[in-house]
Design a protein around this motif. Structure first.
Motif, mmCIF file in Angstrom:
data_model
loop_
_atom_site.group_PDB
_atom_site.id
_atom_site.type_symbol
_atom_site.label_atom_id
_atom_site.label_comp_id
_atom_site.label_asym_id
_atom_site.label_seq_id
_atom_site.Cartn_x
_atom_site.Cartn_y
_atom_site.Cartn_z
ATOM 1 N N HIS A 1 0.828 -1.189 0.000
ATOM 2 C CA HIS A 1 0.000 0.000 0.000
ATOM 3 C C HIS A 1 0.866 1.243 0.000
ATOM 4 C CE1 HIS A 1 -4.193 -1.350 0.545
ATOM 5 N NE2 HIS A 1 -3.646 -2.406 1.087
ATOM 6 N N VAL A 2 0.300 2.303 -0.510
ATOM 7 C CA VAL A 2 0.983 3.583 -0.549
ATOM 8 C C VAL A 2 0.462 4.452 0.583
ATOM 9 C CG1 VAL A 2 -0.707 4.524 -2.169
ATOM 10 C CG2 VAL A 2 1.604 5.490 -2.074
ATOM 11 N N GLN A 3 1.337 5.270 1.158
ATOM 12 C CA GLN A 3 0.926 6.202 2.202
ATOM 13 C C GLN A 3 0.641 7.567 1.569
ATOM 14 O OE1 GLN A 3 3.994 4.195 2.919
ATOM 15 N NE2 GLN A 3 2.345 2.788 3.505
ATOM 16 N N LEU A 4 -0.436 8.198 2.015
ATOM 17 C CA LEU A 4 -0.889 9.443 1.403
ATOM 18 C C LEU A 4 -1.057 10.530 2.459
ATOM 19 C CD1 LEU A 4 -3.683 7.885 -0.835
ATOM 20 C CD2 LEU A 4 -1.364 8.493 -1.537
ATOM 21 N N VAL A 5 -0.613 11.743 2.131
ATOM 22 C CA VAL A 5 -0.775 12.893 3.018
ATOM 23 C C VAL A 5 -1.282 14.065 2.183
ATOM 24 C CG1 VAL A 5 0.333 14.491 4.605
ATOM 25 C CG2 VAL A 5 1.084 12.109 4.516
ATOM 26 N N GLU A 6 -2.391 14.653 2.626
ATOM 27 C CA GLU A 6 -2.979 15.781 1.904
ATOM 28 C C GLU A 6 -2.510 17.106 2.498
ATOM 29 O OE1 GLU A 6 -6.455 12.697 2.185
ATOM 30 O OE2 GLU A 6 -4.928 13.520 3.510
ATOM 31 N N PHE A 7 -2.435 18.109 1.637
ATOM 32 C CA PHE A 7 -2.089 19.478 2.030
ATOM 33 C C PHE A 7 -2.993 20.448 1.276
ATOM 34 C CE2 PHE A 7 1.832 18.281 4.098
ATOM 35 C CZ PHE A 7 2.257 17.165 3.412
ATOM 36 N N GLY A 8 -3.166 21.623 1.849
ATOM 37 C CA GLY A 8 -3.752 22.713 1.086
ATOM 38 C C GLY A 8 -5.172 23.094 1.419
ATOM 39 N N GLY A 9 -5.811 22.428 2.357
ATOM 40 C CA GLY A 9 -7.150 22.830 2.726
ATOM 41 C C GLY A 9 -7.147 24.154 3.466
ATOM 42 N N GLY A 10 -8.341 24.671 3.704
ATOM 43 C CA GLY A 10 -8.437 25.924 4.437
ATOM 44 C C GLY A 10 -9.781 26.574 4.251
ATOM 45 N N LEU A 11 -9.836 27.846 4.636
ATOM 46 C CA LEU A 11 -11.049 28.649 4.547
ATOM 47 C C LEU A 11 -10.912 29.635 3.395
ATOM 48 C CD1 LEU A 11 -13.755 29.700 5.733
ATOM 49 C CD2 LEU A 11 -12.371 31.189 7.227
ATOM 50 N N VAL A 12 -11.924 29.692 2.550
ATOM 51 C CA VAL A 12 -11.904 30.586 1.403
ATOM 52 C C VAL A 12 -13.305 31.125 1.169
ATOM 53 C CG1 VAL A 12 -12.300 28.710 -0.247
ATOM 54 C CG2 VAL A 12 -11.106 30.792 -0.999
ATOM 55 N N GLN A 13 -13.380 32.319 0.612
ATOM 56 C CA GLN A 13 -14.678 32.892 0.292
ATOM 57 C C GLN A 13 -15.221 32.293 -1.000
ATOM 58 O OE1 GLN A 13 -14.210 37.170 0.246
ATOM 59 N NE2 GLN A 13 -14.789 37.307 2.406
ATOM 60 N N ALA A 14 -16.520 32.315 -1.127
ATOM 61 C CA ALA A 14 -17.154 31.834 -2.356
ATOM 62 C C ALA A 14 -16.570 32.583 -3.558
ATOM 63 C CB ALA A 14 -18.653 32.042 -2.279
ATOM 64 N N GLY A 15 -16.319 31.821 -4.618
ATOM 65 C CA GLY A 15 -15.692 32.388 -5.800
ATOM 66 C C GLY A 15 -14.187 32.284 -5.805
ATOM 67 N N GLY A 16 -13.611 31.934 -4.680
ATOM 68 C CA GLY A 16 -12.166 31.824 -4.570
ATOM 69 C C GLY A 16 -11.641 30.490 -5.040
ATOM 70 N N SER A 17 -10.334 30.298 -4.856
ATOM 71 C CA SER A 17 -9.657 29.094 -5.327
ATOM 72 C C SER A 17 -8.786 28.496 -4.229
ATOM 73 C CB SER A 17 -8.769 29.418 -6.537
ATOM 74 O OG SER A 17 -9.528 29.888 -7.616
ATOM 75 N N LEU A 18 -8.609 27.203 -4.311
ATOM 76 C CA LEU A 18 -7.658 26.471 -3.475
ATOM 77 C C LEU A 18 -7.039 25.374 -4.328
ATOM 78 C CD1 LEU A 18 -9.477 25.831 -0.051
ATOM 79 C CD2 LEU A 18 -7.457 27.263 -0.419
ATOM 80 N N ARG A 19 -5.826 24.989 -3.975
ATOM 81 C CA ARG A 19 -5.204 23.837 -4.607
ATOM 82 C C ARG A 19 -4.817 22.845 -3.522
ATOM 83 N NH1 ARG A 19 0.123 22.833 -8.441
ATOM 84 N NH2 ARG A 19 1.259 23.168 -6.475
ATOM 85 N N LEU A 20 -5.367 21.660 -3.642
ATOM 86 C CA LEU A 20 -5.012 20.578 -2.742
ATOM 87 C C LEU A 20 -3.888 19.751 -3.363
ATOM 88 C CD1 LEU A 20 -8.545 19.283 -1.671
ATOM 89 C CD2 LEU A 20 -7.180 21.139 -0.691
ATOM 90 N N SER A 21 -2.996 19.289 -2.506
ATOM 91 C CA SER A 21 -1.923 18.397 -2.929
ATOM 92 C C SER A 21 -1.979 17.130 -2.100
ATOM 93 C CB SER A 21 -0.556 19.058 -2.734
ATOM 94 O OG SER A 21 -0.447 20.266 -3.441
ATOM 95 N N CYS A 22 -1.542 16.052 -2.696
ATOM 96 C CA CYS A 22 -1.491 14.772 -1.988
ATOM 97 C C CYS A 22 -0.159 14.121 -2.327
ATOM 98 C CB CYS A 22 -2.646 13.890 -2.411
ATOM 99 S SG CYS A 22 -2.575 12.202 -1.767
ATOM 100 N N ALA A 23 0.674 13.978 -1.315
ATOM 101 C CA ALA A 23 1.995 13.383 -1.494
ATOM 102 C C ALA A 23 1.950 11.902 -1.138
ATOM 103 C CB ALA A 23 3.014 14.105 -0.622
ATOM 104 N N ALA A 24 2.504 11.078 -2.018
ATOM 105 C CA ALA A 24 2.486 9.632 -1.826
ATOM 106 C C ALA A 24 3.882 9.106 -1.543
ATOM 107 C CB ALA A 24 1.924 8.958 -3.066
ATOM 108 N N SER A 25 3.927 8.054 -0.754
ATOM 109 C CA SER A 25 5.206 7.407 -0.468
ATOM 110 C C SER A 25 4.967 5.934 -0.192
ATOM 111 C CB SER A 25 5.896 8.053 0.735
ATOM 112 O OG SER A 25 5.106 7.907 1.906
ATOM 113 N N GLY A 26 6.038 5.148 -0.319
ATOM 114 C CA GLY A 26 5.982 3.756 0.094
ATOM 115 C C GLY A 26 5.721 2.759 -0.994
#
Length: 120
Positions: free
Chosen positions: A1-26
């Motif tokens: 199995h691969v290990q996964l860690v997410e980054f990039g969540g948060g609070l944003v106003q409607a109409g805004g943008s976010l980018r989530l990342s997921c780093a894999a290892s193993g």
């Protein structure tokens, strides 16, 4: 199995943008189909977007088509979810997942989740 860690969540106003990342290892990242799921309070977890091992094939839930883009960089063992024109209904915990070609998502690997909150 691969290990996964997410980054990039948060609070944003409607109409805004976010980018989530997921780093894999193993394990060999390029072998896996990768997906982003989300779960809002009181709702079932749903598949938001998925991408095949080579990045050539992607799929999206209808509610995010034209706003979200999934991509992957196999050299960096990372998958991304670019989220634009965010809406309050996008508020959820977002999970990264990996599966091999013969397994269901439920039998794959999952990250711990990252909270995305979109304010109106």
């Amino acid at each position: 199995h691969v290990q996964l860690v997410e980054f990039g969540g948060g609070l944003v106003q409607a109409g805004g943008s976010l980018r989530l990342s997921c780093a894999a290892s193993g394990s060999t990242f390029s072998m896996y189909e990768m997906g982003w799921f989300r779960q809002a309070p009181g709702k079932e977890r749903e598949l938001v977007a998925a991408i095949r091992w080579n990045g050539a094939n992607t799929q999206y839930v209808d509610s995010v088509k034209g706003r979200f883009t999934i991509s992957r960089d196999n050299a960096k063992n990372t998958v991304y979810l670019q989220m634009n024109s965010l809406k309050p209904e996008d508020t959820a915990v977002y999970y990264c997942a990996a599966r091999d070609v013969i397994s269901a998502w439920s039998r794959g690997s999952w990250g711990q989740g990252t909270q995305v909150t979109v304010s109106s």
